[in-house]
Scaffold this motif. Structure first.
Motif, PDB file in Angstrom:
ATOM      1  N   GLY A   1      24.029 -36.963  20.781  1.00  0.00           N
ATOM      2  CA  GLY A   1      23.866 -36.174  21.992  1.00  0.00           C
ATOM      3  C   GLY A   1      23.222 -36.862  23.173  1.00  0.00           C
ATOM      4  O   GLY A   1      23.381 -36.407  24.295  1.00  0.00           O
ATOM      5  N   GLY A   2      22.454 -37.922  22.973  1.00  0.00           N
ATOM      6  CA  GLY A   2      21.821 -38.617  24.085  1.00  0.00           C
ATOM      7  C   GLY A   2      20.917 -37.722  24.905  1.00  0.00           C
ATOM      8  O   GLY A   2      20.241 -36.834  24.377  1.00  0.00           O
ATOM      9  N   ALA A   3      20.920 -37.930  26.212  1.00  0.00           N
ATOM     10  CA  ALA A   3      20.050 -37.165  27.105  1.00  0.00           C
ATOM     11  C   ALA A   3      20.411 -35.688  27.108  1.00  0.00           C
ATOM     12  O   ALA A   3      19.529 -34.818  27.158  1.00  0.00           O
ATOM     13  CB  ALA A   3      20.141 -37.737  28.517  1.00  0.00           C
TER      14      ALA A   3
ATOM     15  N   GLU B   1      18.043 -32.561  25.963  1.00  0.00           N
ATOM     16  CA  GLU B   1      17.811 -31.396  26.815  1.00  0.00           C
ATOM     17  C   GLU B   1      18.048 -30.104  26.040  1.00  0.00           C
ATOM     18  O   GLU B   1      17.284 -29.134  26.169  1.00  0.00           O
ATOM     19  CB  GLU B   1      18.736 -31.460  28.028  1.00  0.00           C
ATOM     20  N   ARG B   2      19.091 -30.098  25.216  1.00  0.00           N
ATOM     21  CA  ARG B   2      19.383 -28.889  24.450  1.00  0.00           C
ATOM     22  C   ARG B   2      18.340 -28.652  23.362  1.00  0.00           C
ATOM     23  O   ARG B   2      17.963 -27.504  23.096  1.00  0.00           O
ATOM     24  CB  ARG B   2      20.787 -28.983  23.852  1.00  0.00           C
ATOM     25  N   LEU B   3      17.876 -29.706  22.717  1.00  0.00           N
ATOM     26  CA  LEU B   3      16.822 -29.559  21.713  1.00  0.00           C
ATOM     27  C   LEU B   3      15.556 -29.002  22.348  1.00  0.00           C
ATOM     28  O   LEU B   3      14.896 -28.106  21.792  1.00  0.00           O
ATOM     29  CB  LEU B   3      16.527 -30.908  21.051  1.00  0.00           C
ATOM     30  N   THR B   4      15.220 -29.502  23.531  1.00  0.00           N
ATOM     31  CA  THR B   4      14.053 -29.004  24.256  1.00  0.00           C
ATOM     32  C   THR B   4      14.233 -27.534  24.618  1.00  0.00           C
ATOM     33  O   THR B   4      13.294 -26.738  24.524  1.00  0.00           O
ATOM     34  CB  THR B   4      13.819 -29.836  25.528  1.00  0.00           C
ATOM     35  N   ALA B   5      15.453 -27.151  25.010  1.00  0.00           N
ATOM     36  CA  ALA B   5      15.726 -25.758  25.361  1.00  0.00           C
ATOM     37  C   ALA B   5      15.628 -24.846  24.143  1.00  0.00           C
ATOM     38  O   ALA B   5      15.067 -23.740  24.219  1.00  0.00           O
ATOM     39  CB  ALA B   5      17.112 -25.641  25.987  1.00  0.00           C
ATOM     40  N   ILE B   6      16.174 -25.288  23.015  1.00  0.00           N
ATOM     41  CA  ILE B   6      16.092 -24.499  21.777  1.00  0.00           C
ATOM     42  C   ILE B   6      14.638 -24.272  21.391  1.00  0.00           C
ATOM     43  O   ILE B   6      14.225 -23.155  21.064  1.00  0.00           O
ATOM     44  CB  ILE B   6      16.844 -25.233  20.639  1.00  0.00           C
ATOM     45  N   THR B   7      13.860 -25.345  21.449  1.00  0.00           N
ATOM     46  CA  THR B   7      12.437 -25.242  21.101  1.00  0.00           C
ATOM     47  C   THR B   7      11.695 -24.360  22.097  1.00  0.00           C
ATOM     48  O   THR B   7      10.837 -23.566  21.723  1.00  0.00           O
ATOM     49  CB  THR B   7      11.799 -26.643  21.065  1.00  0.00           C
TER      50      THR B   7
ATOM     51  N   SER C   1       9.964 -33.938  22.002  1.00  0.00           N
ATOM     52  CA  SER C   1      11.250 -34.059  22.698  1.00  0.00           C
ATOM     53  C   SER C   1      11.063 -34.394  24.174  1.00  0.00           C
ATOM     54  O   SER C   1      11.787 -35.214  24.725  1.00  0.00           O
ATOM     55  CB  SER C   1      12.056 -32.766  22.543  1.00  0.00           C
ATOM     56  N   THR C   2      10.076 -33.772  24.816  1.00  0.00           N
ATOM     57  CA  THR C   2       9.838 -34.084  26.223  1.00  0.00           C
ATOM     58  C   THR C   2       9.225 -35.479  26.383  1.00  0.00           C
ATOM     59  O   THR C   2       9.538 -36.196  27.338  1.00  0.00           O
ATOM     60  CB  THR C   2       8.914 -33.041  26.865  1.00  0.00           C
TER      61      THR C   2
END
Length: 211
Positions: A19-21, A25-31, A73-74
């Protein structure tokens, strides 16, 4: 005939394996979505903290796993951007205000959770002269201020990012898919599971304050 054949054999863009950047971003959003729900539940316990003290501790400890994932993640995005990784540089950094606010979000969140856990372990409002209860309340006030700005800045984008990752790759279209979907949700599940384990092991710390 030739043109038809070339179109039919044209390669469909595929998503990067991890997934790269965009995946980050999606992992950060899910969390972030998970943390919104958990912090809201923790806020409910504050309304009657004496009667709901056990659940205040339980949810507070449960938050530790997702909070660590969010910081990770951030922090990874931050490090990747300044290390010059192409996809992160192309995506760009957050706005200057959010970059300035980021360390305060991390520090106040760690402060709230850390002092809360310390209060349970110490079983006292002070420990060797350190005013734990005061620090817990003060960090909560500061956290509330910076977190309000942080949430307002991202809340409108959050549902779209999470919803996009919930949809199957086939339904969403390979050209817009982001690789690593299963990995992202697995990481989020492990972080939540770690928080649940911490909560089950440490929620009994509330008993000293209940007495």
């Amino acid at each position: 005939m030739t043109s038809t054949s070339s179109v039919s054999h044209r390669k469909v863009p595929t998503a990067a394996p991890v997934g790269g950047a965009d995946g980050n971003e999606r992992l950060t959003a899910i969390t972030g979505a998970l943390l919104l729900v958990l912090f809201a539940a923790e806020g409910v316990t504050i309304l009657s903290v004496r009667g709901l003290l056990y659940w205040h501790y339980f949810i507070g400890l449960l938050l530790v796993g997702p909070v660590c994932l969010k910081i990770g993640s951030t922090g990874y995005r931050f490090a990747s951007y300044y290390a010059g990784r192409r996809d992160y540089v192309r995506k760009g950094p957050p706005t200057p205000l959010l970059r300035l606010l980021g360390p305060f979000v991390v520090l106040t969140t760690v402060g709230v959770l850390g002092t809360g856990i310390a209060l349970g372990v110490a079983k006292s409002s002070t420990y060797h002269g350190i005013p734990l209860l005061f620090l817990h309340k003060a960090s909560f006030v500061l956290w509330g201020g910076v977190m309000t700005i942080h949430v307002l800045a991202y809340i409108l984008r959050l549902p779209g990012l999470v919803h996009a990752d919930l949809r199957s790759t086939r339904a969403y279209g390979a050209a817009r898919a982001v690789g690593g979907r299963n990995l992202r949700w697995s990481i989020a599940a492990v972080a939540l599971g770690g928080g649940v384990a911490a909560a089950m092991l440490g929620a009994h710390l509330a008993s000293a304050w209940q007495r």
